[in-house]
Design a protein around this motif. Structure first.
Motif, mmCIF file in Angstrom:
data_model
loop_
_atom_site.group_PDB
_atom_site.id
_atom_site.type_symbol
_atom_site.label_atom_id
_atom_site.label_comp_id
_atom_site.label_asym_id
_atom_site.label_seq_id
_atom_site.Cartn_x
_atom_site.Cartn_y
_atom_site.Cartn_z
ATOM 1 N N GLY A 49 0.802 -1.218 0.000
ATOM 2 C CA GLY A 49 0.000 0.000 0.000
ATOM 3 C C GLY A 49 0.836 1.270 0.000
ATOM 4 N N PHE A 50 2.010 1.207 0.597
ATOM 5 C CA PHE A 50 2.869 2.397 0.675
ATOM 6 C C PHE A 50 3.640 2.632 -0.619
ATOM 7 N N PHE A 51 4.127 1.561 -1.247
ATOM 8 C CA PHE A 51 5.015 1.719 -2.395
ATOM 9 C C PHE A 51 4.327 1.640 -3.749
ATOM 10 N N THR A 52 3.038 1.444 -3.782
ATOM 11 C CA THR A 52 2.330 1.415 -5.062
ATOM 12 C C THR A 52 1.337 2.567 -5.120
ATOM 13 N N PRO A 53 1.041 3.019 -6.325
ATOM 14 C CA PRO A 53 0.079 4.128 -6.439
ATOM 15 C C PRO A 53 -1.367 3.704 -6.144
ATOM 16 N N ALA A 54 -1.626 2.401 -6.053
ATOM 17 C CA ALA A 54 -2.995 1.935 -5.802
ATOM 18 C C ALA A 54 -3.454 2.312 -4.398
ATOM 19 N N GLY A 55 -2.543 2.353 -3.439
ATOM 20 C CA GLY A 55 -2.840 2.889 -2.130
ATOM 21 C C GLY A 55 -3.451 1.943 -1.131
ATOM 22 N N PHE A 56 -4.213 2.550 -0.214
ATOM 23 C CA PHE A 56 -4.734 1.868 0.965
ATOM 24 C C PHE A 56 -5.664 0.705 0.627
ATOM 25 N N PHE A 57 -6.590 0.932 -0.271
ATOM 26 C CA PHE A 57 -7.601 -0.095 -0.541
ATOM 27 C C PHE A 57 -7.005 -1.340 -1.173
ATOM 28 N N SER A 58 -6.015 -1.170 -2.023
ATOM 29 C CA SER A 58 -5.379 -2.361 -2.594
ATOM 30 C C SER A 58 -4.576 -3.111 -1.525
ATOM 31 N N GLY A 59 -4.021 -2.382 -0.564
ATOM 32 C CA GLY A 59 -3.326 -3.015 0.547
ATOM 33 C C GLY A 59 -4.278 -3.839 1.403
ATOM 34 N N VAL A 60 -5.480 -3.321 1.627
ATOM 35 C CA VAL A 60 -6.486 -4.053 2.404
ATOM 36 C C VAL A 60 -6.905 -5.323 1.657
ATOM 37 N N VAL A 61 -7.122 -5.187 0.358
ATOM 38 C CA VAL A 61 -7.504 -6.357 -0.443
ATOM 39 C C VAL A 61 -6.386 -7.394 -0.416
ATOM 40 N N LEU A 62 -5.140 -6.955 -0.576
ATOM 41 C CA LEU A 62 -4.011 -7.882 -0.530
ATOM 42 C C LEU A 62 -3.916 -8.554 0.844
ATOM 43 N N PHE A 63 -4.140 -7.807 1.919
ATOM 44 C CA PHE A 63 -4.128 -8.378 3.266
ATOM 45 C C PHE A 63 -5.163 -9.490 3.392
ATOM 46 N N LEU A 64 -6.365 -9.246 2.909
ATOM 47 C CA LEU A 64 -7.430 -10.253 2.994
ATOM 48 C C LEU A 64 -7.105 -11.481 2.146
#
Length: 82
Positions: A49-64
């Motif tokens: 989520g920090f190093f990609t432009p997709a941001g917070f929501f993509s980090g949450v999806v990846l976490f799940l």
């Protein structure tokens, strides 16, 4: 010098409750497995989520996704050694 030799019967303690011991050990190992999975998934998702432009929501999806796949893979890992 004082005499410290025991004079009464030797106390060996209570008998072990092996069934309860195995249950506690199994629970501890399970919590360790899934707790480690959660920490690793969180670190990967935060970095993504920090190093990609997709941001917070993509980090949450990846976490799940990581938690789901990891939980599926860890469900059959034995929690005891025989």
């Amino acid at each position: 010098m004082a005499d410290t030799t025991p004079t009464g019967p030797i106390e060996l303690g209570a008998q072990m409750d092996y069934a309860e011991h195995e249950k506690t050990y199994s629970t501890f190992i399970s919590l360790s497995k899934y707790g480690t999975l959660g920490c690793v998934a969180l670190m990967i998702a935060m970095a993504f989520g920090f190093f990609t432009p997709a941001g917070f929501f993509s980090g949450v999806v990846l976490f799940l996704v990581i938690c789901g796949v990891g939980g599926y893979l860890l469900r059959d890992v034995p929690t005891h050694i025989r």
